[in-house]
Design a protein around this motif. Structure first.
Motif, PDB file in Angstrom:
ATOM      1  N   VAL A 365      25.452  80.703  -2.922  1.00 21.95           N
ATOM      2  CA  VAL A 365      24.366  81.688  -2.818  1.00 21.95           C
ATOM      3  C   VAL A 365      23.540  81.443  -1.557  1.00 21.95           C
ATOM      4  O   VAL A 365      23.257  82.370  -0.787  1.00 21.95           O
ATOM      5  CB  VAL A 365      23.460  81.635  -4.074  1.00 21.95           C
ATOM      6  N   LEU A 366      23.153  80.181  -1.329  1.00 22.94           N
ATOM      7  CA  LEU A 366      22.351  79.849  -0.154  1.00 22.94           C
ATOM      8  C   LEU A 366      23.115  80.104   1.144  1.00 22.94           C
ATOM      9  O   LEU A 366      22.528  80.543   2.141  1.00 22.94           O
ATOM     10  CB  LEU A 366      21.906  78.380  -0.223  1.00 22.94           C
ATOM     11  N   SER A 367      24.419  79.819   1.142  1.00 21.91           N
ATOM     12  CA  SER A 367      25.226  80.051   2.344  1.00 21.91           C
ATOM     13  C   SER A 367      25.255  81.528   2.721  1.00 21.91           C
ATOM     14  O   SER A 367      25.099  81.894   3.888  1.00 21.91           O
ATOM     15  CB  SER A 367      26.654  79.541   2.130  1.00 21.91           C
ATOM     16  N   PHE A 368      25.448  82.395   1.733  1.00 20.15           N
ATOM     17  CA  PHE A 368      25.489  83.827   2.014  1.00 20.15           C
ATOM     18  C   PHE A 368      24.126  84.356   2.455  1.00 20.15           C
ATOM     19  O   PHE A 368      24.045  85.340   3.192  1.00 20.15           O
ATOM     20  CB  PHE A 368      25.984  84.587   0.784  1.00 20.15           C
ATOM     21  N   LEU A 369      23.059  83.675   2.026  1.00 19.84           N
ATOM     22  CA  LEU A 369      21.720  84.092   2.434  1.00 19.84           C
ATOM     23  C   LEU A 369      21.332  83.562   3.817  1.00 19.84           C
ATOM     24  O   LEU A 369      20.634  84.247   4.576  1.00 19.84           O
ATOM     25  CB  LEU A 369      20.688  83.607   1.411  1.00 19.84           C
ATOM     26  N   LEU A 370      21.803  82.348   4.164  1.00 22.28           N
ATOM     27  CA  LEU A 370      21.306  81.660   5.362  1.00 22.28           C
ATOM     28  C   LEU A 370      22.287  81.614   6.530  1.00 22.28           C
ATOM     29  O   LEU A 370      21.860  81.505   7.679  1.00 22.28           O
ATOM     30  CB  LEU A 370      20.902  80.224   4.990  1.00 22.28           C
ATOM     31  N   ASP A 371      23.591  81.681   6.269  1.00 24.08           N
ATOM     32  CA  ASP A 371      24.570  81.500   7.349  1.00 24.08           C
ATOM     33  C   ASP A 371      24.522  82.618   8.390  1.00 24.08           C
ATOM     34  O   ASP A 371      24.612  82.357   9.598  1.00 24.08           O
ATOM     35  CB  ASP A 371      25.992  81.406   6.776  1.00 24.08           C
ATOM     36  N   ARG A 372      24.403  83.866   7.939  1.00 19.77           N
ATOM     37  CA  ARG A 372      24.420  84.976   8.889  1.00 19.77           C
ATOM     38  C   ARG A 372      23.211  84.957   9.821  1.00 19.77           C
ATOM     39  O   ARG A 372      23.367  85.027  11.047  1.00 19.77           O
ATOM     40  CB  ARG A 372      24.506  86.315   8.151  1.00 19.77           C
ATOM     41  N   PRO A 373      21.973  84.837   9.307  1.00 16.87           N
ATOM     42  CA  PRO A 373      20.821  84.877  10.225  1.00 16.87           C
ATOM     43  C   PRO A 373      20.585  83.581  10.990  1.00 16.87           C
ATOM     44  O   PRO A 373      20.060  83.604  12.106  1.00 16.87           O
ATOM     45  CB  PRO A 373      19.645  85.190   9.293  1.00 16.87           C
TER      46      PRO A 373
END
Length: 476
Positions: A365-373
């Protein structure tokens, strides 16, 4: 305890050797391959690490503790039944996994499919790996010697054959084949311990239940320790993946040394009574926290000089990533004391499984929230939050099995010592032109300060250190 200590030394020596090997190969490869190509290797390698879980089916954990108990309490035939009956699960699972992976990669030509095929020997190595048998016997000397020889050959081949980014395929082939050969060598000695293959699985229903219980957390663990790189690669370019992967590399090397304590202690814990377990757990926890905090602050204080010196100027942007990733050197082994040494040793498989399952969900969940930005920095924040939550859960879920006040009495003092040592290390000026000598001197001074503060604080573990030194001097 004498054999346990020797096994800790054996395994620590091997883990230190595994640290020294990358100290030769990583600086060379990071410069020869470059961040972009190295990022491709990171994505492919970590994908294979994830797939290897399905080849082993948690048999390494189940096998280690089963062989340990059978060796102490069973007969030679019991040992034969346990070994072959457990390996059958691993052998069949490995064969099925290899067939599925090769079929998918050839039919659909997924991203980096040609490199995945070159890494197929990794899956074979997982299928035939029986090092868990010798670890269950506490025969770590055999494990160390054979793997050391194979690793040395692979280093020589890398330095001879890998000369440019176009040689990535050679590097992948060398690593995968050498790992496979390292697994095969254990079979040369197995006949000395067990008889001919048996015609049945080992306690089929019980083992299947244990496999399912432990496979889920293993998959979960791989999601946030291996698949985090391919996930980052979905949102970012391979250069960001290279920064992220290499920023963990030194921490992971040190982790191998520290977690070797858990690897050796677990078979002992599995065969001991509860009172002895309490004493062993306390000593192991203190040794783990001491080593974790000591290595962490030394790496933190040297990070700014270390990154361009070790990886090259192209990797300078990853300096803050490496600084904060060193926190995992404290969190992961500390949690491992309660997960590997206690929960697994006492057949509390569900208690072992739950924290990492929650951790895997949280990390994705955190990866999908933080990796892109945020790229590699976001991935780092995701893994640090995940490891901290997993640590807290591991401590909480087995709280009925240990005395918190007894086990953690001196732990806050280690963190105070670490903070003081880190502040001194960060304030120390770089007076020597040579980066290597400057880092070496700073590390030695910080090590001395840390030990001095330990004795000033009058920690219980000091007596164990003194006894250890006396043993070495006596033998000398």
């Amino acid at each position: 305890m004498k054999r346990t200590f020797l096994n800790i030394v054996y395994n620590a020596v091997y883990q230190i050797f595994l640290v020294l090997v990358p100290l030769i190969t990583v600086p060379y490869l990071s410069r020869v391959l470059g961040p972009k190509t190295y990022g491709i290797y990171s994505s492919v390698n970590n994908t294979m690490q994830f797939l290897m879980v399905f080849c082993t089916l948690s048999v390494s954990y189940i096998g280690m503790r089963t062989i340990s108990r059978t060796w102490v309490y069973g007969t030679p035939q019991d040992l034969t039944d346990a070994f072959w009956g457990l390996w059958y699960f691993q052998g069949i699972a490995g064969l099925v996994t290899i067939i599925i992976v090769l079929a998918i990669t050839n039919l659909f030509h997924i991203q980096y499919w040609n490199y995945i095929i070159l890494m197929a020997p990794y899956l074979i190595s997982a299928q035939v790996d029986i090092s868990w048998f010798f670890q269950g016997l506490a025969d770590f000397g055999r494990v160390v010697l054979k793997n050391t020889a194979v690793k040395l050959v692979s280093v020589v081949l890398i330095l001879l054959w890998v000369k440019s980014p176009g040689d990535l395929w050679k590097y992948l082939l060398i690593m995968s084949v050498s790992t496979m050969l390292g697994s095969f060598v254990f079979w040369f000695d197995i006949h000395k311990y067990v008889g001919k293959p048996v015609a049945h699985f080992y306690k089929y229903r019980t083992t299947i239940r244990s496999i399912i219980t432990l496979l889920i957390p293993q998959i979960a663990t791989q999601i946030y320790t291996s698949l985090d790189k391919p996930i980052l690669g979905i949102f970012q370019n391979s250069t960001q993946v290279a920064y992220y992967d290499n920023s963990q590399r030194i921490s992971n090397m040190i982790l191998g040394v520290i977690t070797s304590i858990s690897l050796v202690i677990m078979p002992k814990m599995a065969s001991e009574g509860k009172k002895t377990q309490q004493v062993v757990l306390k000593k192991s926890l203190e040794a783990t926290v001491m080593l974790g905090t000591l290595f962490s602050v030394i790496i933190m204080a040297n990070t700014k000089q270390f990154v361009p010196f070790f990886f090259g100027q192209k990797y300078t942007p990853m300096t803050p990533l490496m600084f904060f990733f060193t926190l995992t050197i404290i969190m992961i082994p500390t949690g491992g004391v309660f997960a590997n040494q206690f929960a697994l040793a006492n057949h509390r498989d569900k208690d072992y499984a739950l924290p990492v399952i929650i951790g895997a969900i949280l990390e994705v969940v955190l990866s999908f929230l933080l990796d892109r930005p945020y790229g590699a920095a976001g991935a780092m924040v995701a893994i640090l939050i995940t490891e901290f939550i997993v640590l807290l859960l591991r401590l909480w879920i087995v709280r009925d099995g240990y005395d918190f006040k007894y086990s953690f009495k001196d732990i806050p003092k280690y963190f105070l010592i670490a903070i003081v040592t880190l502040v001194i290390g960060l304030l120390m000026p770089n007076l020597i032109n040579s980066a290597f000598i400057n880092m070496a001197v700073k590390s030695i001074i910080m090590f001395a300060i840390y030990l001095a503060l330990m004795f000033i604080m009058k920690l219980d573990f000091n007596q164990d250190l003194i006894a250890l030194v006396k043993k070495f001097l006596k033998r000398g």
